[in-house]
Design an enzyme around this catalytic site. Structure first.
Site, PDB file in Angstrom:
ATOM      1  CG  ASN A  30       3.531  35.664 -18.169  1.00 30.30           C
ATOM      2  OD1 ASN A  30       3.650  37.019 -17.768  1.00 30.30           O
ATOM      3  ND2 ASN A  30       3.391  35.367 -16.796  1.00 30.30           N
ATOM      4  CE  LYS A  39     -10.073  45.580 -13.089  1.00 23.94           C
ATOM      5  NZ  LYS A  39      -9.414  45.384 -14.614  1.00 23.94           N
ATOM      6  N   GLY A  57      -4.098  50.346 -27.169  1.00 21.70           N
ATOM      7  CA  GLY A  57      -4.871  50.098 -25.807  1.00 21.70           C
ATOM      8  C   GLY A  57      -6.014  51.147 -25.536  1.00 21.70           C
ATOM      9  CB  SER A 101      -8.863  57.299 -12.776  1.00 27.48           C
ATOM     10  OG  SER A 101     -10.027  56.404 -13.461  1.00 27.48           O
ATOM     11  CB  ALA A 138      -0.126  34.962 -18.054  1.00 24.57           C
ATOM     12  N   GLY A 139      -1.258  38.413 -16.894  1.00 23.75           N
ATOM     13  CA  GLY A 139      -1.970  38.294 -15.824  1.00 23.75           C
ATOM     14  C   GLY A 139      -3.370  38.532 -15.746  1.00 23.75           C
ATOM     15  N   GLY A 140      -4.074  39.695 -14.967  1.00 24.66           N
ATOM     16  CA  GLY A 140      -5.520  39.140 -15.129  1.00 24.66           C
ATOM     17  C   GLY A 140      -5.781  40.265 -16.978  1.00 24.66           C
ATOM     18  CG  ASP A 182     -11.292  44.887 -18.073  1.00 28.71           C
ATOM     19  OD1 ASP A 182     -11.292  45.484 -18.228  1.00 28.71           O
ATOM     20  OD2 ASP A 182     -10.604  44.136 -16.715  1.00 28.71           O
ATOM     21  CB  THR A 226      -8.928  49.645 -11.533  1.00 32.47           C
ATOM     22  OG1 THR A 226      -7.872  49.532 -12.220  1.00 32.47           O
ATOM     23  CG2 THR A 226      -9.522  50.244 -10.667  1.00 32.47           C
TER      24      THR A 226
HETATM   25  P1  ATR Z   1      -2.753  43.120 -15.228  1.00 28.32           P
HETATM   26  O1  ATR Z   1      -3.532  41.438 -14.025  1.00 28.32           O
HETATM   27  O2  ATR Z   1      -2.979  44.431 -15.029  1.00 28.32           O
HETATM   28  O3  ATR Z   1      -2.336  42.365 -16.556  1.00 28.32           O
HETATM   29  P2  ATR Z   1      -0.306  41.676 -13.243  1.00 28.32           P
HETATM   30  O4  ATR Z   1      -1.116  40.871 -12.838  1.00 28.32           O
HETATM   31  O5  ATR Z   1       0.710  42.781 -13.146  1.00 28.32           O
HETATM   32  O6  ATR Z   1      -1.185  43.165 -14.015  1.00 28.32           O
HETATM   33  O7  ATR Z   1       0.776  41.323 -15.613  1.00 28.32           O
HETATM   34  C1  ATR Z   1       1.805  41.505 -15.170  1.00 28.32           C
HETATM   35  C2  ATR Z   1       1.972  41.164 -16.686  1.00 28.32           C
HETATM   36  O8  ATR Z   1       3.371  41.567 -16.834  1.00 28.32           O
HETATM   37  C3  ATR Z   1       2.687  39.663 -16.307  1.00 28.32           C
HETATM   38  O9  ATR Z   1       2.249  38.557 -17.447  1.00 28.32           O
HETATM   39  C4  ATR Z   1       4.319  39.504 -15.943  1.00 28.32           C
HETATM   40  O10 ATR Z   1       4.976  39.035 -15.792  1.00 28.32           O
HETATM   41  P3  ATR Z   1       5.012  37.421 -14.982  1.00 28.32           P
HETATM   42  O11 ATR Z   1       3.719  37.445 -14.840  1.00 28.32           O
HETATM   43  O12 ATR Z   1       6.361  36.997 -15.223  1.00 28.32           O
HETATM   44  O13 ATR Z   1       5.164  38.959 -13.885  1.00 28.32           O
HETATM   45  C5  ATR Z   1       4.432  40.849 -17.138  1.00 28.32           C
HETATM   46  N1  ATR Z   1       5.546  41.423 -16.887  1.00 28.32           N
HETATM   47  C6  ATR Z   1       6.011  42.577 -16.000  1.00 28.32           C
HETATM   48  N2  ATR Z   1       7.458  42.482 -15.951  1.00 28.32           N
HETATM   49  C7  ATR Z   1       7.622  42.373 -17.097  1.00 28.32           C
HETATM   50  C8  ATR Z   1       9.601  41.158 -17.401  1.00 28.32           C
HETATM   51  N3  ATR Z   1      10.603  42.250 -16.890  1.00 28.32           N
HETATM   52  N4  ATR Z   1       9.724  41.062 -18.222  1.00 28.32           N
HETATM   53  C9  ATR Z   1       8.505  40.079 -19.209  1.00 28.32           C
HETATM   54  N5  ATR Z   1       6.879  40.657 -19.031  1.00 28.32           N
HETATM   55  C10 ATR Z   1       6.772  41.051 -17.391  1.00 28.32           C
END
Ligand code: ATR
Length: 286
Positions: free
Chosen positions: A162, A76, A251, A25, A139-141, A113, A72
């Site tokens: 996504n 969360k 980032g 970290s 579309a994650g967090g 964030d 983290t």
């Molecule tokens: P965080 O909460 O940190 O944003 P996360 O919830 O694990 O992390 O989200 C990861 C993102 O990367 C998601 O949008 C994921 O897409 P899916 O919702 O379809 O899983 C995207 N992601 C991960 N691997 C991917 C890949 N090979 N191609 C396209 N999108 C990917």
């Protein structure tokens, strides 16, 4: 001898980040840099809290002398049930990344964030296009935070694409208030031309992951490409954007400025992302 007993360490101001795993970290370096800068005597530690141990950590946090802590992955969302109050933005996100502990041990949750992302964007590219939609990939967090942050700006629309379309739809419905549209993952290249700002929130491009494939040929000249990935600092997406002459944002600033907002919540000091701090952080990155 001073009036204070030598055992009295109440002047110490400590904070921490909890997660699992928590290796490498950068937050201790960031917060201890600011503590030194503003003259706070204390420390910021990275604490590995495994998923079954979150309740115990929370119960003991006040007794440990913490002013607050960052949260983290994977805590969360689970942390919400242990808090006395949750700020509206964090409630909307369903995720807390910052907990403040008051003098009487009450815990309040925040999410910094989205503020971190937008503040860094504004600091790095003050004139980013406000007259065109933004395109969020993922579309994650982090995507939810980005969307909430960007919706506070005067952008006409936020598009979200996504791989798993339903997750993008959920975000658009829950927080979009009519200002978000969902784009099919396979149609993302077609959305590039309309976007004034493109934000990658997926894990694609991170060390050990595949790169994000995005055709920027038709991007407008004033488009800004923002990658929230910071390991590596210059992802293939940013390299590609630069080759088209587009402005880019990496980032690292989001990481730092979400931390700055947490620091303000705990300690009341305004801190920022100085060249000094960037140099220290870059020395730690691949
Ligand atoms: P965080 O909460 O940190 O944003 P996360 O919830 O694990 O992390 O989200 C990861 C993102 O990367 C998601 O949008 C994921 O897409 P899916 O919702 O379809 O899983 C995207 N992601 C991960 N691997 C991917 C890949 N090979 N191609 C396209 N999108 C990917």
């Amino acid at each position: 001898m001073s009036k204070k007993s030598v055992m009295d360490n109440s002047f110490l101001k400590n904070a921490a980040v909890i997660g699992f795993p928590i290796t490498q970290s950068l937050s201790p370096l960031i917060h201890e840099h600011w503590m030194e800068e503003v003259g706070i005597v204390g420390s910021y530690s990275a604490v590995e809290v495994d998923p079954g141990a979150l309740a115990d950590f929370v119960k003991s946090a006040h007794a440990k002398g913490l002013s607050g802590f960052n949260v983290t992955v994977p805590h969360k969302t689970e942390i919400l049930q242990y808090l006395d109050t949750v700020a509206p933005l964090a409630r909307q996100m369903g995720a807390v990344n910052t907990v403040k502990i008051s003098a009487d041990g009450k815990l309040s949750g925040f999410n910094t964030d989205g503020i971190g992302l937008v503040n860094h964007l504004k600091a790095s590219v003050p004139a980013f296009p406000l007259d065109k939609p933004a395109l969020i990939l993922g579309a994650g967090g982090a995507a939810r935070a980005a969307a909430l942050g960007l919706l506070t700006e005067k952008l006409p629309m936020v598009m979200i694409a996504n791989r798993t379309r339903e997750k993008a739809e959920k975000i658009a419905i829950e927080i979009g208030r009519g200002r978000m549209t969902v784009v099919d993952w396979d149609e993302r290249n077609a959305a590039v031309a309309a976007a004034g700002l493109i934000v990658n929130t997926t894990v694609l491009g991170m060390t050990g992951q595949h790169p994000l494939v995005l055709d920027l040929t038709h991007a407008a000249k004033d488009t800004v490409v923002y990658d929230i990935v910071y390991k590596p600092l210059e992802t293939d997406l940013l390299k590609n954007a630069k080759s088209f002459g587009l402005r880019t944002v990496d980032g690292l600033g989001m990481l730092v400025l979400q931390g700055a907002a947490a620091f303000k919540i705990w300690f009341g000091h305004d801190v920022g992302f100085t060249a000094d701090l960037r140099a220290k952080l870059e020395a730690q990155l691949p």
